[in-house]
Scaffold this active site. Structure first.
Site, PDB file in Angstrom:
ATOM      1  N   CYS A 135      -1.813  -1.116   7.366  1.00  0.00           N
ATOM      2  CA  CYS A 135      -1.226   0.234   7.347  1.00  0.00           C
ATOM      3  C   CYS A 135      -1.497   0.952   8.664  1.00  0.00           C
ATOM      4  O   CYS A 135      -0.638   1.690   9.164  1.00  0.00           O
ATOM      5  CB  CYS A 135      -1.761   1.041   6.168  1.00  0.00           C
ATOM      6  N   CYS A 160       0.831  -1.210   0.000  1.00  0.00           N
ATOM      7  CA  CYS A 160       0.000   0.000   0.000  1.00  0.00           C
ATOM      8  C   CYS A 160       0.864   1.257   0.000  1.00  0.00           C
ATOM      9  O   CYS A 160       2.029   1.239   0.432  1.00  0.00           O
ATOM     10  CB  CYS A 160      -0.868   0.037   1.250  1.00  0.00           C
ATOM     11  N   GLU A 190       0.632   3.868   1.941  1.00  0.00           N
ATOM     12  CA  GLU A 190       1.014   4.356   3.273  1.00  0.00           C
ATOM     13  C   GLU A 190       2.307   3.711   3.743  1.00  0.00           C
ATOM     14  O   GLU A 190       3.220   4.366   4.229  1.00  0.00           O
ATOM     15  CB  GLU A 190      -0.090   4.041   4.303  1.00  0.00           C
ATOM     16  N   CYS A 213      -5.940   0.620   5.186  1.00  0.00           N
ATOM     17  CA  CYS A 213      -6.230  -0.766   5.575  1.00  0.00           C
ATOM     18  C   CYS A 213      -5.665  -1.044   6.974  1.00  0.00           C
ATOM     19  O   CYS A 213      -4.910  -0.242   7.535  1.00  0.00           O
ATOM     20  CB  CYS A 213      -5.644  -1.740   4.553  1.00  0.00           C
TER      21      CYS A 213
HETATM   22  N1  THU Z   1      -4.382   0.529  -1.116  1.00  0.00           N
HETATM   23  C1  THU Z   1      -3.512   1.451  -0.598  1.00  0.00           C
HETATM   24  O1  THU Z   1      -2.419   1.670  -1.147  1.00  0.00           O
HETATM   25  N2  THU Z   1      -3.888   2.122   0.502  1.00  0.00           N
HETATM   26  C2  THU Z   1      -5.130   2.079   1.063  1.00  0.00           C
HETATM   27  O2  THU Z   1      -5.394   2.815   1.992  1.00  0.00           O
HETATM   28  C3  THU Z   1      -6.115   1.127   0.534  1.00  0.00           C
HETATM   29  C4  THU Z   1      -5.651   0.207  -0.510  1.00  0.00           C
HETATM   30  C5  THU Z   1      -4.003  -0.150  -2.358  1.00  0.00           C
HETATM   31  C6  THU Z   1      -3.646  -1.606  -2.252  1.00  0.00           C
HETATM   32  C7  THU Z   1      -3.918  -2.069  -3.672  1.00  0.00           C
HETATM   33  O3  THU Z   1      -2.787  -1.754  -4.470  1.00  0.00           O
HETATM   34  C8  THU Z   1      -5.062  -1.187  -4.136  1.00  0.00           C
HETATM   35  O4  THU Z   1      -5.075  -0.060  -3.263  1.00  0.00           O
HETATM   36  C9  THU Z   1      -6.430  -1.859  -4.096  1.00  0.00           C
HETATM   37  O5  THU Z   1      -6.668  -2.446  -2.863  1.00  0.00           O
END
Ligand code: THU
Length: 159
Positions: free
Chosen positions: A115, A72, A74, A112
């Site tokens: 994170c 992610c 974050e 998530c």
């Molecule tokens: N994702 C993030 O980078 N941060 C979040 O807060 C929520 C989800 C990303 C993970 C994945 O690459 C995509 O968003 C879909 O879940």
């Protein structure tokens, strides 16, 4: 039996209610979404962190064909900041996201659980509250302490 109520304070601000520092971080997080690598979900998340000396570090989600190998925005950003500037506190983290239509999400984007865990420990590491800004076109959520986003959390005190 005892019931424990846990409340968190979230301030909702329109873009023009943001402070200058907050506006800068929102712009940086929004711009970072355009450098995401998200060929599988087409959900592009950008993050920007403000360090105690004023340095801003940005990052975004990095996906992989072996899906769980991706990371992610974050955690990409926090880990990069901590790897480059291990002695500087992270004062604030902002995130923004664009969905598969290419538009920024209307609801403030929500981090998530994994994170949140990393954000919580980043705050512990800095020994002072780390502010979190969640951007959405309908408004920004401001949370004054990252730890508020993960009540009853696991931390180093259990080890
Ligand atoms: N994702 C993030 O980078 N941060 C979040 O807060 C929520 C989800 C990303 C993970 C994945 O690459 C995509 O968003 C879909 O879940």
């Amino acid at each position: 039996m005892e019931e424990i109520d846990i409340k968190i304070k979230v301030t909702k601000k329109s873009d023009n209610e943001l402070t200058e520092d907050e506006k800068t971080l929102v712009e940086k997080a929004k711009n970072a979404t355009f450098r995401s690598y998200a060929p599988y979900s087409h959900f592009c998340v950008g993050a920007a962190v403000l360090l105690e000396d004023g340095t801003i570090v940005t990052g975004n989600n990095q996906e992989n064909s072996a899906y769980p190998s991706g990371l992610c925005a974050e955690r990409t950003t926090i880990f990069y900041a901590n790897s480059q500037y291990p002695n500087l506190k992270v004062k604030c983290l902002c995130i923004a996201a664009r969905d598969s239509s290419g538009k920024f999400t209307s609801r403030p984007i929500s981090p998530c659980g994994a994170c949140r865990q990393v954000m919580s420990e980043t705050e512990d590491r800095g020994k002072e509250p780390m502010k979190v800004i969640l951007y959405g076109t309908e408004g920004n959520y401001i949370i004054n302490s990252a730890k508020d986003l993960l009540p009853v959390s696991f931390d180093a005190s259990f080890l």
